[in-house]
Design a protein around this motif. Sequence first.
Motif, PDB file in Angstrom:
ATOM      1  N   HIS A 315       0.875  -1.176   0.000  1.00 47.88           N
ATOM      2  CA  HIS A 315       0.000   0.000   0.000  1.00 47.88           C
ATOM      3  C   HIS A 315       0.906   1.218   0.000  1.00 47.88           C
ATOM      4  CE1 HIS A 315      -2.982   2.984   1.023  1.00 47.88           C
ATOM      5  NE2 HIS A 315      -3.937   2.086   0.942  1.00 47.88           N
ATOM      6  N   PRO A 316       0.722   2.143  -0.934  1.00 49.37           N
ATOM      7  CA  PRO A 316       1.660   3.266  -1.051  1.00 49.37           C
ATOM      8  C   PRO A 316       1.675   4.200   0.150  1.00 49.37           C
ATOM      9  CG  PRO A 316      -0.251   3.593  -2.480  1.00 49.37           C
ATOM     10  CD  PRO A 316      -0.340   2.190  -1.969  1.00 49.37           C
ATOM     11  N   ASP A 317       0.616   4.212   0.927  1.00 44.06           N
ATOM     12  CA  ASP A 317       0.521   5.162   2.037  1.00 44.06           C
ATOM     13  C   ASP A 317       0.732   4.530   3.406  1.00 44.06           C
ATOM     14  OD1 ASP A 317      -0.105   7.163   0.190  1.00 44.06           O
ATOM     15  OD2 ASP A 317      -2.250   6.670   0.270  1.00 44.06           O
ATOM     16  N   TRP A 318       0.975   3.219   3.433  1.00 42.21           N
ATOM     17  CA  TRP A 318       1.087   2.558   4.730  1.00 42.21           C
ATOM     18  C   TRP A 318       2.538   2.308   5.104  1.00 42.21           C
ATOM     19  CZ3 TRP A 318      -3.020  -1.952   4.344  1.00 42.21           C
ATOM     20  CH2 TRP A 318      -4.300  -1.404   4.362  1.00 42.21           C
ATOM     21  N   THR A 319       2.849   2.591   6.355  1.00 39.68           N
ATOM     22  CA  THR A 319       4.098   2.172   6.971  1.00 39.68           C
ATOM     23  C   THR A 319       3.734   1.500   8.283  1.00 39.68           C
ATOM     24  OG1 THR A 319       4.402   4.211   8.248  1.00 39.68           O
ATOM     25  CG2 THR A 319       5.309   4.168   5.992  1.00 39.68           C
ATOM     26  N   ALA A 320       4.682   0.773   8.846  1.00 41.80           N
ATOM     27  CA  ALA A 320       4.405   0.148  10.145  1.00 41.80           C
ATOM     28  C   ALA A 320       4.067   1.202  11.191  1.00 41.80           C
ATOM     29  CB  ALA A 320       5.609  -0.680  10.585  1.00 41.80           C
ATOM     30  N   GLU A 321       4.705   2.372  11.107  1.00 43.92           N
ATOM     31  CA  GLU A 321       4.454   3.432  12.076  1.00 43.92           C
ATOM     32  C   GLU A 321       3.051   4.021  11.910  1.00 43.92           C
ATOM     33  OE1 GLU A 321       7.193   3.113  10.239  1.00 43.92           O
ATOM     34  OE2 GLU A 321       8.530   2.474  11.858  1.00 43.92           O
ATOM     35  N   SER A 322       2.640   4.256  10.659  1.00 47.21           N
ATOM     36  CA  SER A 322       1.308   4.829  10.455  1.00 47.21           C
ATOM     37  C   SER A 322       0.216   3.851  10.838  1.00 47.21           C
ATOM     38  CB  SER A 322       1.138   5.273   8.997  1.00 47.21           C
ATOM     39  OG  SER A 322       1.077   4.170   8.111  1.00 47.21           O
ATOM     40  N   LEU A 323       0.440   2.567  10.594  1.00 41.61           N
ATOM     41  CA  LEU A 323      -0.547   1.559  10.981  1.00 41.61           C
ATOM     42  C   LEU A 323      -0.615   1.436  12.501  1.00 41.61           C
ATOM     43  CD1 LEU A 323       0.278  -1.093   8.261  1.00 41.61           C
ATOM     44  CD2 LEU A 323      -1.793   0.293   8.392  1.00 41.61           C
ATOM     45  N   LEU A 324       0.539   1.558  13.163  1.00 41.01           N
ATOM     46  CA  LEU A 324       0.545   1.531  14.624  1.00 41.01           C
ATOM     47  C   LEU A 324      -0.234   2.715  15.186  1.00 41.01           C
ATOM     48  CD1 LEU A 324       1.681  -0.170  16.981  1.00 41.01           C
ATOM     49  CD2 LEU A 324       3.684   1.329  16.957  1.00 41.01           C
ATOM     50  N   ASP A 325      -0.113   3.861  14.542  1.00 41.62           N
ATOM     51  CA  ASP A 325      -0.894   5.028  14.964  1.00 41.62           C
ATOM     52  C   ASP A 325      -2.389   4.765  14.848  1.00 41.62           C
ATOM     53  OD1 ASP A 325       1.374   6.485  15.523  1.00 41.62           O
ATOM     54  OD2 ASP A 325       1.420   7.505  13.577  1.00 41.62           O
ATOM     55  N   ALA A 326      -2.767   3.919  13.889  1.00 39.71           N
ATOM     56  CA  ALA A 326      -4.177   3.569  13.704  1.00 39.71           C
ATOM     57  C   ALA A 326      -4.634   2.469  14.655  1.00 39.71           C
ATOM     58  CB  ALA A 326      -4.420   3.145  12.262  1.00 39.71           C
ATOM     59  N   GLY A 327      -3.682   1.894  15.421  1.00 38.12           N
ATOM     60  CA  GLY A 327      -4.040   0.876  16.395  1.00 38.12           C
ATOM     61  C   GLY A 327      -3.839  -0.550  15.924  1.00 38.12           C
ATOM     62  N   VAL A 328      -2.955  -0.749  14.907  1.00 40.61           N
ATOM     63  CA  VAL A 328      -2.686  -2.087  14.396  1.00 40.61           C
ATOM     64  C   VAL A 328      -1.171  -2.240  14.227  1.00 40.61           C
ATOM     65  CG1 VAL A 328      -3.076  -3.746  12.539  1.00 40.61           C
ATOM     66  CG2 VAL A 328      -4.881  -2.116  13.161  1.00 40.61           C
ATOM     67  N   ALA A 329      -0.610  -3.288  14.819  1.00 38.64           N
ATOM     68  CA  ALA A 329       0.824  -3.546  14.702  1.00 38.64           C
ATOM     69  C   ALA A 329       1.065  -4.601  13.631  1.00 38.64           C
ATOM     70  CB  ALA A 329       1.398  -4.019  16.036  1.00 38.64           C
ATOM     71  N   VAL A 330       1.976  -4.299  12.693  1.00 40.41           N
ATOM     72  CA  VAL A 330       2.393  -5.248  11.655  1.00 40.41           C
ATOM     73  C   VAL A 330       3.918  -5.193  11.584  1.00 40.41           C
ATOM     74  CG1 VAL A 330       0.250  -4.918  10.372  1.00 40.41           C
ATOM     75  CG2 VAL A 330       2.281  -3.574   9.761  1.00 40.41           C
ATOM     76  N   LEU A 362      -9.347  -4.525  11.242  1.00 37.16           N
ATOM     77  CA  LEU A 362      -9.943  -3.968  10.025  1.00 37.16           C
ATOM     78  C   LEU A 362     -10.840  -2.781  10.342  1.00 37.16           C
ATOM     79  CD1 LEU A 362     -10.749  -7.288   8.128  1.00 37.16           C
ATOM     80  CD2 LEU A 362      -8.931  -5.643   7.602  1.00 37.16           C
ATOM     81  N   THR A 363     -11.563  -2.854  11.447  1.00 37.08           N
ATOM     82  CA  THR A 363     -12.412  -1.733  11.848  1.00 37.08           C
ATOM     83  C   THR A 363     -11.574  -0.491  12.123  1.00 37.08           C
ATOM     84  OG1 THR A 363     -14.088  -3.207  12.784  1.00 37.08           O
ATOM     85  CG2 THR A 363     -14.071  -0.930  13.569  1.00 37.08           C
ATOM     86  N   ARG A 364     -10.464  -0.676  12.809  1.00 35.04           N
ATOM     87  CA  ARG A 364      -9.597   0.471  13.109  1.00 35.04           C
ATOM     88  C   ARG A 364      -8.996   1.060  11.838  1.00 35.04           C
ATOM     89  NH1 ARG A 364      -6.253  -1.248  18.645  1.00 35.04           N
ATOM     90  NH2 ARG A 364      -8.062  -1.077  20.051  1.00 35.04           N
ATOM     91  N   LEU A 365      -8.584   0.202  10.925  1.00 36.72           N
ATOM     92  CA  LEU A 365      -7.978   0.696   9.697  1.00 36.72           C
ATOM     93  C   LEU A 365      -8.986   1.446   8.821  1.00 36.72           C
ATOM     94  CD1 LEU A 365      -5.778  -2.386   8.734  1.00 36.72           C
ATOM     95  CD2 LEU A 365      -4.994  -0.215   9.652  1.00 36.72           C
ATOM     96  N   ALA A 366     -10.248   1.073   8.916  1.00 39.68           N
ATOM     97  CA  ALA A 366     -11.289   1.721   8.106  1.00 39.68           C
ATOM     98  C   ALA A 366     -11.874   2.948   8.765  1.00 39.68           C
ATOM     99  CB  ALA A 366     -12.406   0.712   7.819  1.00 39.68           C
ATOM    100  N   ALA A 367     -11.430   3.255   9.976  1.00 41.69           N
ATOM    101  CA  ALA A 367     -11.999   4.401  10.702  1.00 41.69           C
ATOM    102  C   ALA A 367     -11.793   5.686   9.913  1.00 41.69           C
ATOM    103  CB  ALA A 367     -11.351   4.515  12.076  1.00 41.69           C
ATOM    104  N   PRO A 368     -12.773   6.599   9.912  1.00 37.53           N
ATOM    105  CA  PRO A 368     -12.671   7.824   9.111  1.00 37.53           C
ATOM    106  C   PRO A 368     -11.536   8.737   9.506  1.00 37.53           C
ATOM    107  CG  PRO A 368     -14.638   7.835  10.499  1.00 37.53           C
ATOM    108  CD  PRO A 368     -14.053   6.475  10.598  1.00 37.53           C
ATOM    109  N   THR A 369     -10.961   8.541  10.698  1.00 40.20           N
ATOM    110  CA  THR A 369      -9.840   9.381  11.117  1.00 40.20           C
ATOM    111  C   THR A 369      -8.572   9.060  10.347  1.00 40.20           C
ATOM    112  OG1 THR A 369      -9.385   7.821  12.916  1.00 40.20           O
ATOM    113  CG2 THR A 369     -10.722   9.752  13.436  1.00 40.20           C
ATOM    114  N   ARG A 370      -8.547   7.885   9.652  1.00 41.01           N
ATOM    115  CA  ARG A 370      -7.355   7.541   8.870  1.00 41.01           C
ATOM    116  C   ARG A 370      -7.301   8.385   7.604  1.00 41.01           C
ATOM    117  NH1 ARG A 370      -3.779   4.386   9.200  1.00 41.01           N
ATOM    118  NH2 ARG A 370      -3.561   4.054   6.989  1.00 41.01           N
ATOM    119  N   SER A 371      -6.116   8.890   7.324  1.00 33.95           N
ATOM    120  CA  SER A 371      -5.943   9.701   6.129  1.00 33.95           C
ATOM    121  C   SER A 371      -5.722   8.812   4.903  1.00 33.95           C
ATOM    122  CB  SER A 371      -4.758  10.642   6.295  1.00 33.95           C
ATOM    123  OG  SER A 371      -3.582   9.919   6.566  1.00 33.95           O
TER     124      SER A 371
END
Length: 371
Positions: A315-330, A362-371
Amino acid sequence: MPHLHGRVAAQESVFARMSRLAAQRGAVNLGQGFPGTAPPAFLLDAARGALGRFDQYAPPAGLPALRDALGADLGVDGADVTVTCGATEALHLLALALLGPGDEALMLEPVFDVYLPQVALAGATGVTVPLTLDAARGWQFNLGALAGAVTPRTRALLLNSPFNPTGTVFTEEELAGIVALARQHDLWIVSDEVYDELYFGERPTPLRTLAPERTFTVGSAGKRLEATGWRVGWIAAPPGVTPGVLGLRQITSFSAPAPLQAAVAAALPVARESGFYAGLRAGYAARMTRLASGLRDLGATVFEPRGTYFLTALHPDWTAESLLDAGVAVIPGEAFYARHAAPAGLTRWAFCKSDAEIELALTRLAAPTRS
């Protein structure tokens, strides 16, 4: 004060780091590959029955009952099996047993993080050959590239099938080519098969069945039986080679936990005869499909695995840090690259978690607060 040796400068592993951050920040942990459900009841019952009966040192080679059970399960002589403290120790032992200063070990990249340091601790050099990632065809293996990396110093091939992190399962044709290469150059093969029962489609072919005279198979009860913290692994060695491995085994951890060895010995035939592995695969396949579908809905390119309990995604906009900010660790893709550049936007996702954890992620990643 005297200084510690420079080899201890190794950083905290990315797997430990992401699990620590997930716990600290309340993130769903789809990073480190440990199951989100309890081990099977038959395994836990066997462990309870072993306590008070198997509480002292086991032989360095392992409890005879477990060596025999593994021999029967793997189709080898139990005398050729060595029980270890997890597959990590098994791989470390083999690096020490097979390699020394000036030697080289070939492996594929993306590469599991312990392979290169273990080779280095043996005084040898790890040489990586990259898989290629095609958006349409997924991960691709090139036997010619592997053959081109062999030098007069090459002593061993270290392979992982099913492959962490890509989920690749080598085909019969690919394995035959690898075996021919090893025989041409008289190389040992270390076949990391900890995910041997976690596949989707045809059963993977064990390399030892194609080249028994030069293949060491590494396995893990933790992966098979959803008990990664038990640290019971094994090496199935070529006939007659085990005594040399045991000489080193006595000066590493000496022996794996005796009651857990006894429990695994009792559980292995139950798992095979009861259809436990088939049920495990079905459950993982359903969770993999759900996670892959959800990630695609979010715009990711997903590469579904043929084995393991991991999938990779771009995904061009995803990093481990940005996903962690969304509440998901990868796990970030670059964690698996040491010699070559990781594909941009690559992440690894563990789907060995509970249905509830995957849905929450998946719910956290789809939250509208994600850019």
